[in-house]
Design an enzyme around this catalytic site. Structure first.
Site, PDB file in Angstrom:
ATOM      1  N   HIS A  98       0.842  -1.210   0.000  1.00 31.40           N
ATOM      2  CA  HIS A  98       0.000   0.000   0.000  1.00 31.40           C
ATOM      3  C   HIS A  98       0.876   1.259   0.000  1.00 31.40           C
ATOM      4  O   HIS A  98       0.602   2.218  -0.705  1.00 31.40           O
ATOM      5  CB  HIS A  98      -0.885   0.052   1.255  1.00 31.40           C
ATOM      6  CG  HIS A  98      -1.876  -1.063   1.379  1.00 31.40           C
ATOM      7  ND1 HIS A  98      -2.032  -1.798   2.515  1.00 31.40           N
ATOM      8  CD2 HIS A  98      -2.789  -1.551   0.495  1.00 31.40           C
ATOM      9  CE1 HIS A  98      -2.987  -2.696   2.351  1.00 31.40           C
ATOM     10  NE2 HIS A  98      -3.465  -2.571   1.132  1.00 31.40           N
ATOM     11  N   LYS A 129     -15.922  -8.017   4.515  1.00 29.47           N
ATOM     12  CA  LYS A 129     -14.803  -8.361   5.402  1.00 29.47           C
ATOM     13  C   LYS A 129     -15.087  -7.966   6.851  1.00 29.47           C
ATOM     14  O   LYS A 129     -15.744  -6.959   7.095  1.00 29.47           O
ATOM     15  CB  LYS A 129     -13.531  -7.639   4.957  1.00 29.47           C
ATOM     16  CG  LYS A 129     -13.022  -8.102   3.606  1.00 29.47           C
ATOM     17  CD  LYS A 129     -11.787  -7.335   3.195  1.00 29.47           C
ATOM     18  CE  LYS A 129     -11.282  -7.827   1.846  1.00 29.47           C
ATOM     19  NZ  LYS A 129     -10.206  -6.958   1.327  1.00 29.47           N
ATOM     20  N   ARG A 186      -2.038  -5.883  -8.403  1.00 27.43           N
ATOM     21  CA  ARG A 186      -0.900  -6.755  -8.111  1.00 27.43           C
ATOM     22  C   ARG A 186      -0.716  -7.844  -9.156  1.00 27.43           C
ATOM     23  O   ARG A 186       0.385  -8.210  -9.483  1.00 27.43           O
ATOM     24  CB  ARG A 186      -1.068  -7.387  -6.732  1.00 27.43           C
ATOM     25  CG  ARG A 186      -0.998  -6.375  -5.600  1.00 27.43           C
ATOM     26  CD  ARG A 186      -1.582  -6.921  -4.353  1.00 27.43           C
ATOM     27  NE  ARG A 186      -2.962  -7.337  -4.576  1.00 27.43           N
ATOM     28  CZ  ARG A 186      -3.666  -8.097  -3.786  1.00 27.43           C
ATOM     29  NH1 ARG A 186      -3.122  -8.564  -2.696  1.00 27.43           N
ATOM     30  NH2 ARG A 186      -4.922  -8.399  -4.063  1.00 27.43           N
ATOM     31  N   SER A 204      -3.146  -7.764   2.992  1.00 25.72           N
ATOM     32  CA  SER A 204      -3.317  -7.546   4.435  1.00 25.72           C
ATOM     33  C   SER A 204      -3.661  -8.848   5.145  1.00 25.72           C
ATOM     34  O   SER A 204      -3.217  -9.089   6.273  1.00 25.72           O
ATOM     35  CB  SER A 204      -4.416  -6.505   4.676  1.00 25.72           C
ATOM     36  OG  SER A 204      -4.051  -5.276   4.113  1.00 25.72           O
TER      37      SER A 204
END
Ligand code: COA
Length: 160
Positions: free
Chosen positions: A18, A42, A91, A129
């Protein structure tokens, strides 16, 4: 005219991946608003204020970066802040479909809004994360994944 961009995410917690996106965006734009938003699919580990504090400390040297939090739709937040650009990190190809859907949905909700993608460096492509949370909570070494100044705080929280 001042060029401002919003970098949205859960940041649960912020990682070196990040931070790389934030640094690159801060070079391209006059101002970067890092927005801690809710991803309703989440269940977060860090509270919104903990995530914001970690982001604030990780970006303390970047004068044109603001850390903020918002509970509603990203498209609404952008309208409220008068911002017409979002930056997201990409990514791998696997990110693309989901990000593409979000970019289109955000544009439908706010036609002014453009989404710009910054590709991750190859050495940080694997990072997420949840990977940090899993490794950290099981006692693994996360020092290659999170900013050094946040390491101890993140480890303490994950091992609780
Ligand atoms: N380096 C490291 N990790 C990265 C990364 C990078 N450059 N880019 C993404 N990731 C990770 C994130 O940490 C996240 O990891 P996790 O799944 O383990 O938590 C994962 O890749 C997915 O990232 P992202 O796609 O940015 O999802 P997010 O959950 O962090 O953020 C929101 C999604 C919050 C931006 C989105 O849900 C949102 O806009 N919510 C507001 C409500 C809304 O407007 N909803 C409608 C959207 S169309």
């Amino acid at each position: 005219m001042k060029r401002t961009v919003i970098y949205p995410g859960s940041f649960d917690p912020v990682t070196l991946g990040h931070l790389q996106v934030i640094r690159r965006a801060a070079r391209m734009f006059d101002k970067v608003i890092v927005a801690v938003l809710i991803n309703s699919s989440k269940t977060p580990t860090f509270t919104v204020s903990e995530r914001m504090e970690l982001l604030r400390d990780a970006t303390a040297d970047l004068e044109n970066v603001e850390i903020s939090g918002f509970e509603g739709l990203l498209a609404e937040y952008a309208r409220e802040r008068n911002v017409t650009a979002i930056v997201k990190g990409l990514r791998a190809v696997s990110d693309f479909e989901y990000e593409f859907q979000m970019a289109i949905a955000n544009k439908k909700l706010n036609p002014e809004l453009e989404t710009i993608f910054i590709t991750a460096d190859s050495d940080l492509m694997y990072l997420s994360s949840s990977m940090v949370r899993e490794i950290g909570s099981m006692g693994g070494d996360i020092s290659n994944f999170v900013p050094a100044c946040l390491h101890d705080r993140i480890v303490r929280k994950l091992r609780k």
